[in-house]
Design an enzyme around this catalytic site. Sequence first.
Site, mmCIF file in Angstrom:
data_model
loop_
_atom_site.group_PDB
_atom_site.id
_atom_site.type_symbol
_atom_site.label_atom_id
_atom_site.label_comp_id
_atom_site.label_asym_id
_atom_site.label_seq_id
_atom_site.Cartn_x
_atom_site.Cartn_y
_atom_site.Cartn_z
ATOM 1 N N ARG A 1 37.537 -9.265 -103.301
ATOM 2 C CA ARG A 1 37.811 -9.070 -101.873
ATOM 3 C C ARG A 1 38.329 -7.655 -101.617
ATOM 4 N NH1 ARG A 1 41.296 -12.822 -97.607
ATOM 5 N NH2 ARG A 1 41.265 -11.292 -95.928
ATOM 6 N N ASP B 1 38.644 -24.230 -90.539
ATOM 7 C CA ASP B 1 39.741 -24.695 -89.689
ATOM 8 C C ASP B 1 39.891 -23.889 -88.406
ATOM 9 O OD1 ASP B 1 40.527 -22.454 -91.065
ATOM 10 O OD2 ASP B 1 42.445 -23.250 -91.739
ATOM 11 N N TYR C 1 37.781 -14.695 -84.823
ATOM 12 C CA TYR C 1 36.996 -13.720 -85.581
ATOM 13 C C TYR C 1 36.110 -12.852 -84.686
ATOM 14 C CZ TYR C 1 38.479 -15.713 -90.017
ATOM 15 O OH TYR C 1 39.234 -16.104 -91.098
#
Length: 441
Positions: A91, A167, A245
Site C-alpha cells: 500500500r 461498510d 470516496y
Amino acid sequence: MPGRRLTILGGGGFRVPLVYGALLRPASPITSVVLHDVDRGRLAAIGRVLAAQARTFPGAPQIEVTTDLTEALTGADFVFSAIRVHGLAGRVIDERVALAEGVLGQETVGAGGIAYGLRTLPVAEAIARRIALVAPDAWTINFTNPAGLVTEAMAAHLGDRVIGICDSPAGLGRRVVRALGLPPGSARLSYAGLNHLGWLTGVHLDGKDWLPRLLADDETLQTIEEGRLFGVARLRELGAVPNEYLHYYYDNQEVVRAALSAPETRGEFLLRQQTECYAGLSDEAADPLVRWRATLRQRDATYLAQEGLGERPEAEGGGYEEIALALMLAIATETPADLILNVRNRGTLTTLDDDAVVEVPCRVDGSGAHPVPGASLPGHGVELVRRIKATERAVLTAAAERSRAVAVRAMAHHPLVDSVPVARRLIAQYQRQLPELAYLR
C-alpha cells in the site's frame, strides 16, 4: 440450526478480531473458524487475540489456524476473503509511486487502486479456482480490495456464490437515517453505483422520501460526516449524498496537495502502527486483547484525518463484520435480510451489462443475494460510473492477458490519471517495486 464452518483468508489480518467478535453473538450460525494466512507470525498473534476474546464466551466458535489453503477450505460453508497481496508495504508503494507523479495514490481509487488490483487479481482468481474445486458449495464473502473489481474476477469462477461487501454504504445510510431522526433500520435506502463510487438518492419510509428534508436543512446536514466533507451547497446541488470516496474525485487536486504535504501517507501510518502492534502481541506477558483494542481505537479515530474532519468518535458498530454476519445469517437460516452488496448487475443498472459487479440494495435469503429492482444512478454519476467500470474491465483484461500495454491503457483511462505518458511511468515504476507485477509483459 446445524453449526457452520467459516474460513477466513487473510486470517492474520489486523481486523480479523472484529469478525470473530461478531461471531460471539448467540444468533451467529458459525461454530468453527479456520484462519488461513501465509504469515505464521501474524496468524499466531491474531490467534492470541481471538483466544482472549473467547475466554468469557462459553460455546465460542472453535479456532483453527493453517497456512495450507486446501486444508483451510475443506469443509467450509462460508469463506471470508480479506487478503492483502504484498501487505501494507505494498500500500505504501501504491501511494508513494502515484504521489511522485502528482496523482492520487489512495489504495482503491486511481493509480494506487489499479496497482493494487493488478497484483491482487492473479491471487484472487487462484483462490476462486481452489474454492470451486475444494468447496464448491461454499458461499464466498469478498472484502479484498478493490472489492468490486476482485468480486467480478472471482465471479468468473464462482458465479453468484461470491458476494462482495463494504461498510461504506451502510455507514452512510446509518448516519443519514439518524440525522433525520428516524428509527434505526426503519427506512428503505435507494443507493446505487460501484464499490467506493455510489450515491444515496432516497430514504423511504411510510410512502415518503425523507432525503429532500435533510438536503434542505443546513444545520442538520452539517452534523453528518458527508455534510462536512462535501459541503452543504454541493450536496444540495447533487440532490444526493455521495459515498465518502467520491471526495477523491470531486476534490482531487485538494486531496493530492494534502497528501503531498502530510508527514506520512495513510499506508505509512498503518504500517508503522501495525508493526508495533504485532510486536506487542507477541509479548506473552501482555494482554493481547487490550493491546489490539487500543490500536483499533487509534486507527478508527484517525480515519480521513487528512480530509480535515478531525477525529472520528470511537467505532459505533455496524461495520463490515456486521454486514458479513447478517449475510451469513440470512443465507444459513433462510431468513430474508436487506443489505447493500456487490453483486452481478443482472439488469439492475441499465447503463451497465449484466455481468458487471455493482453495489446496490439486495434481498438476501437462502439462495443468495438478489439485487432489488428499481435501483438507478443519479444523472450526474452515469458517465463516471461507465468510465470506472471500463477501467476495471481493462484491469481484468490486463491480468488475464498478462499484458503491460493493456495495464497502461487501464491506468491512462482512469479519470484521476488521464495521461498515457504518466500511465507508462506509473506502470514501469510499480513493476520495479512490486515483484507481483512481473507477470505483465
